[in-house]
Design a protein around this motif. Structure first.
Motif, PDB file in Angstrom:
ATOM      1  N   CYS A  58      58.723 -92.876  42.584  1.00  0.00           N
ATOM      2  CA  CYS A  58      58.652 -92.725  41.143  1.00  0.00           C
ATOM      3  C   CYS A  58      59.758 -93.394  40.268  1.00  0.00           C
ATOM      4  O   CYS A  58      59.539 -94.233  39.418  1.00  0.00           O
ATOM      5  CB  CYS A  58      58.582 -91.580  40.668  1.00  0.00           C
ATOM      6  SG  CYS A  58      56.628 -90.826  40.995  1.00  0.00           S
ATOM      7  N   ARG A  59      60.753 -92.965  40.885  1.00  0.00           N
ATOM      8  CA  ARG A  59      62.130 -93.409  40.060  1.00  0.00           C
ATOM      9  C   ARG A  59      62.500 -95.095  40.175  1.00  0.00           C
ATOM     10  O   ARG A  59      63.026 -95.659  39.672  1.00  0.00           O
ATOM     11  CB  ARG A  59      63.421 -92.575  40.487  1.00  0.00           C
ATOM     12  CG  ARG A  59      63.385 -91.184  39.741  1.00  0.00           C
ATOM     13  CD  ARG A  59      64.562 -90.426  40.140  1.00  0.00           C
ATOM     14  NE  ARG A  59      64.479 -89.970  41.674  1.00  0.00           N
ATOM     15  CZ  ARG A  59      65.225 -90.625  42.659  1.00  0.00           C
ATOM     16  NH1 ARG A  59      66.019 -91.611  42.319  1.00  0.00           N
ATOM     17  NH2 ARG A  59      65.165 -90.154  43.839  1.00  0.00           N
ATOM     18  N   THR A  60      61.773 -95.469  41.397  1.00  0.00           N
ATOM     19  CA  THR A  60      61.868 -96.898  41.611  1.00  0.00           C
ATOM     20  C   THR A  60      60.710 -97.704  41.279  1.00  0.00           C
ATOM     21  O   THR A  60      60.684 -98.864  41.419  1.00  0.00           O
ATOM     22  CB  THR A  60      62.241 -97.326  42.956  1.00  0.00           C
ATOM     23  OG1 THR A  60      61.341 -96.558  43.983  1.00  0.00           O
ATOM     24  CG2 THR A  60      63.673 -96.572  43.505  1.00  0.00           C
ATOM     25  N   GLY A  61      60.003 -97.299  40.491  1.00  0.00           N
ATOM     26  CA  GLY A  61      58.999 -97.940  39.834  1.00  0.00           C
ATOM     27  C   GLY A  61      57.535 -97.932  40.555  1.00  0.00           C
ATOM     28  O   GLY A  61      56.652 -98.677  39.995  1.00  0.00           O
ATOM     29  N   ASP A  62      57.361 -97.416  41.738  1.00  0.00           N
ATOM     30  CA  ASP A  62      56.136 -97.506  42.261  1.00  0.00           C
ATOM     31  C   ASP A  62      55.553 -96.348  42.416  1.00  0.00           C
ATOM     32  O   ASP A  62      55.396 -95.348  43.301  1.00  0.00           O
ATOM     33  CB  ASP A  62      56.370 -98.144  43.704  1.00  0.00           C
ATOM     34  CG  ASP A  62      55.019 -98.336  44.574  1.00  0.00           C
ATOM     35  OD1 ASP A  62      53.996 -98.267  43.874  1.00  0.00           O
ATOM     36  OD2 ASP A  62      55.113 -98.476  45.774  1.00  0.00           O
ATOM     37  N   THR A  63      54.738 -95.652  41.097  1.00  0.00           N
ATOM     38  CA  THR A  63      54.387 -94.355  40.930  1.00  0.00           C
ATOM     39  C   THR A  63      53.155 -94.118  41.937  1.00  0.00           C
ATOM     40  O   THR A  63      52.901 -92.972  42.091  1.00  0.00           O
ATOM     41  CB  THR A  63      54.124 -94.021  39.586  1.00  0.00           C
ATOM     42  OG1 THR A  63      53.221 -95.356  39.041  1.00  0.00           O
ATOM     43  CG2 THR A  63      55.247 -94.227  38.535  1.00  0.00           C
ATOM     44  N   THR A  64      52.510 -95.310  42.192  1.00  0.00           N
ATOM     45  CA  THR A  64      51.233 -94.999  42.957  1.00  0.00           C
ATOM     46  C   THR A  64      51.755 -94.340  44.377  1.00  0.00           C
ATOM     47  O   THR A  64      50.995 -93.713  45.085  1.00  0.00           O
ATOM     48  CB  THR A  64      50.271 -96.268  43.070  1.00  0.00           C
ATOM     49  OG1 THR A  64      50.014 -96.549  41.892  1.00  0.00           O
ATOM     50  CG2 THR A  64      49.193 -96.084  43.757  1.00  0.00           C
ATOM     51  N   ALA A  65      52.820 -94.871  44.905  1.00  0.00           N
ATOM     52  CA  ALA A  65      53.263 -94.304  46.317  1.00  0.00           C
ATOM     53  C   ALA A  65      53.940 -92.889  46.088  1.00  0.00           C
ATOM     54  O   ALA A  65      54.658 -92.762  46.853  1.00  0.00           O
ATOM     55  CB  ALA A  65      54.456 -95.342  46.728  1.00  0.00           C
ATOM     56  N   CYS A  66      53.842 -92.145  44.949  1.00  0.00           N
ATOM     57  CA  CYS A  66      54.543 -90.859  44.884  1.00  0.00           C
ATOM     58  C   CYS A  66      53.990 -90.031  45.846  1.00  0.00           C
ATOM     59  O   CYS A  66      52.940 -90.050  46.020  1.00  0.00           O
ATOM     60  CB  CYS A  66      54.054 -90.383  43.397  1.00  0.00           C
ATOM     61  SG  CYS A  66      54.770 -88.459  43.036  1.00  0.00           S
ATOM     62  N   ARG A  95      48.209 -88.826  38.921  1.00  0.00           N
ATOM     63  CA  ARG A  95      49.286 -87.814  38.589  1.00  0.00           C
ATOM     64  C   ARG A  95      50.229 -88.025  39.362  1.00  0.00           C
ATOM     65  O   ARG A  95      50.184 -88.266  40.538  1.00  0.00           O
ATOM     66  CB  ARG A  95      48.783 -86.370  38.402  1.00  0.00           C
ATOM     67  CG  ARG A  95      47.733 -86.077  37.409  1.00  0.00           C
ATOM     68  CD  ARG A  95      48.342 -86.156  35.924  1.00  0.00           C
ATOM     69  NE  ARG A  95      47.187 -85.961  35.238  1.00  0.00           N
ATOM     70  CZ  ARG A  95      46.539 -86.972  34.597  1.00  0.00           C
ATOM     71  NH1 ARG A  95      46.998 -88.348  35.073  1.00  0.00           N
ATOM     72  NH2 ARG A  95      45.681 -86.633  33.582  1.00  0.00           N
ATOM     73  N   TYR A  96      51.569 -88.183  38.941  1.00  0.00           N
ATOM     74  CA  TYR A  96      52.790 -88.518  39.897  1.00  0.00           C
ATOM     75  C   TYR A  96      53.832 -87.849  39.043  1.00  0.00           C
ATOM     76  O   TYR A  96      53.726 -87.556  38.068  1.00  0.00           O
ATOM     77  CB  TYR A  96      52.956 -90.048  39.862  1.00  0.00           C
ATOM     78  CG  TYR A  96      53.020 -90.688  38.658  1.00  0.00           C
ATOM     79  CD1 TYR A  96      52.098 -91.529  38.242  1.00  0.00           C
ATOM     80  CD2 TYR A  96      54.277 -90.588  37.987  1.00  0.00           C
ATOM     81  CE1 TYR A  96      52.290 -92.101  36.931  1.00  0.00           C
ATOM     82  CE2 TYR A  96      54.644 -91.666  36.885  1.00  0.00           C
ATOM     83  CZ  TYR A  96      53.501 -92.104  36.417  1.00  0.00           C
ATOM     84  OH  TYR A  96      53.706 -92.916  35.030  1.00  0.00           O
ATOM     85  N   CYS A  97      54.805 -87.642  39.919  1.00  0.00           N
ATOM     86  CA  CYS A  97      56.012 -86.406  39.556  1.00  0.00           C
ATOM     87  C   CYS A  97      56.852 -87.215  38.676  1.00  0.00           C
ATOM     88  O   CYS A  97      57.258 -86.398  37.648  1.00  0.00           O
ATOM     89  CB  CYS A  97      56.502 -86.014  40.885  1.00  0.00           C
ATOM     90  SG  CYS A  97      57.772 -87.182  41.680  1.00  0.00           S
ATOM     91  N   GLY A  98      57.221 -88.593  38.641  1.00  0.00           N
ATOM     92  CA  GLY A  98      58.345 -88.813  37.885  1.00  0.00           C
ATOM     93  C   GLY A  98      59.592 -89.053  38.291  1.00  0.00           C
ATOM     94  O   GLY A  98      60.576 -89.632  37.919  1.00  0.00           O
ATOM     95  N   GLY A  99      59.815 -87.861  39.431  1.00  0.00           N
ATOM     96  CA  GLY A  99      61.092 -87.732  39.998  1.00  0.00           C
ATOM     97  C   GLY A  99      61.422 -88.040  41.454  1.00  0.00           C
ATOM     98  O   GLY A  99      62.607 -88.091  41.652  1.00  0.00           O
ATOM     99  N   CYS A 100      60.570 -88.359  42.218  1.00  0.00           N
ATOM    100  CA  CYS A 100      60.583 -88.740  43.548  1.00  0.00           C
ATOM    101  C   CYS A 100      61.048 -90.264  43.819  1.00  0.00           C
ATOM    102  O   CYS A 100      61.353 -90.905  42.619  1.00  0.00           O
ATOM    103  CB  CYS A 100      59.521 -88.515  44.295  1.00  0.00           C
ATOM    104  SG  CYS A 100      58.326 -89.763  44.178  1.00  0.00           S
TER     105      CYS A 100
END
Ligand SMILES: [Zn+2]
Length: 383
Positions: A119-127, A111-116
């Motif tokens: 996430c916004r720069t495409g590296d959702t695993t680093a959320c 699960r990641y937030c989508g907004g940090c």
């Protein structure tokens, strides 16, 4: 208030409940409770769980996670655990497109937030909020994800964001799909290390839950030489039998140098890739012995969580143009690639032996401390 979720057939909202296994207190058995069946938010789906994977010893991990891994955070209790769920889409939110009610799916618990920023720069695993739904979070911020998605896979239904959905081909049973997390961890590590039909791979712990998955996907990706170590010689033989011409196995207790053995199978240079799939608590000497085999320009990936300060000469690493990579989990995109490979038969996942338990027997399943057949055993709860 969510308007208008599309639903196959659902009882009257106020009568709709479901059975779940919940932890009320650390150290106590999970209790089977009846709770309201959730409604998907606009961008979520509601999954009817058909299978949820567990690793033997999960109960032990849950009971000790605070002590063993103090940097990780747990959901607030009572909590529904359960990491790898597969099943059928029962409802979809009003803004879900491309996924249909009745689809057979696996849910990636990441699960990641989508907004940090990550996430916004495409590296959702680093959320910064990154969490495993139904398991643990990677920082105190992860509590936000548990609040958004409080349902793990150890229940009859769970909500999940549409971004987490992997659609499954008929060739993949729900029981096999419940293994996707451990398989995906191996597949992602192979991708990160650039595995392909020209690279040799050495898997430390090839007969374990993670290691077998690495071997299966290394075969599927065309790696010509796949070497592996393990403790149990009976299981090592079983792994070798999957592809006797391409898989080579060696006991961790064998005399002589692991590096010499691996070099003898790779034209004297050593493997391009070492994937360390030994679990937490494995001796660092095993990782160091495997790392000594890596060829110039090669890389070592840790996926098994070998821990602590491992003495490695970084100057030598630099001179040899080598890399050490930490790789945790996998993305939904990778999960979908795996499903698509299974659909064409590019990867063969028929080696697993499913040990199926009912939800009411979850504590019995969690009390099993040893895999009967190493990584071949696949423990699944089918509610
Ligand atoms: Zn984020």
């Amino acid at each position: 208030m969510v308007k208008n979720p599309k639903s196959a057939s659902r009882p009257k909202r106020d009568q709709a409940t479901m059975r779940v296994a919940r932890m009320h207190k650390v150290g106590e058995p999970l209790s089977i409770d009846r709770v309201p069946r959730p409604e998907p938010r606009p961008t979520d789906i509601l999954l009817q769980v058909k299978a949820c994977g567990i690793v033997p010893n999960l109960g032990n991990v849950l009971n000790n996670i605070g002590k063993w891994f103090p940097h990780l955070s747990l959901p607030k209790l009572p909590a529904i655990f359960g990491l790898d769920a597969a099943g059928v889409v029962a409802e979809i939110g009003s803004q879900v497109h491309g996924i249909k009610i009745g689809d057979r799916v696996y849910i990636n618990p990441a699960r990641y937030c989508g907004g940090c920023h990550a996430c916004r720069t495409g590296d959702t695993t680093a959320c910064r909020y990154y969490a495993f739904n139904g398991y643990f979070g990677f920082s105190p911020d992860s509590q936000k994800m548990f609040e958004d998605y409080p349902y793990g896979g150890l229940g009859e239904y769970m909500t999940a964001p549409q971004y987490s959905v992997v659609t499954l081909p008929d060739a993949v049973s729900f029981e096999t799909a419940a293994r996707w997390g451990y398989l995906g961890t191996g597949y992602s590590a192979l991708k990160r290390s650039g595995a392909n039909m020209s690279t040799s791979v050495l898997i430390n712990g090839i007969s374990g839950t993670l290691g077998i998955g690495v071997a299966l996907f290394a075969l599927a990706m065309g790696c010509p030489t796949i070497m592996g170590t393990g403790r149990d010689t009976r299981l090592l033989k079983k792994v070798k039998a999957i592809a006797p011409d391409r898989i080579h196995v060696r006991s961790l207790e064998a005399r002589g140098s692991l590096a010499d053995w691996a070099k003898s199978l790779t034209g004297g240079e050593g493997p391009h890739i070492v994937i360390d799939a030994l679990g937490p608590g494995a001796p660092q000497s095993s990782m160091l012995a495997a790392f000594a085999a890596v060829r110039r320009g090669g890389r070592l990936v840790d996926i098994g969580a070998v821990g602590g300060a491992v003495p490695i000469d970084l100057h030598k690493l630099m001179d040899n143009n080598q890399r050490i990579i930490g790789s945790a989990w996998f993305t939904t995109a990778e999960g979908q690639e795996m499903a698509d490979m299974a659909a064409t038969g590019a990867v063969d996942l028929d080696v697993f032996e499913h040990e199926v338990f009912k939800l009411k027997d979850v504590n019995k399943a969690l009390a099993i401390f040893k895999n009967r057949n190493g990584g071949f055993s696949n423990y699944v709860i089918c509610p």
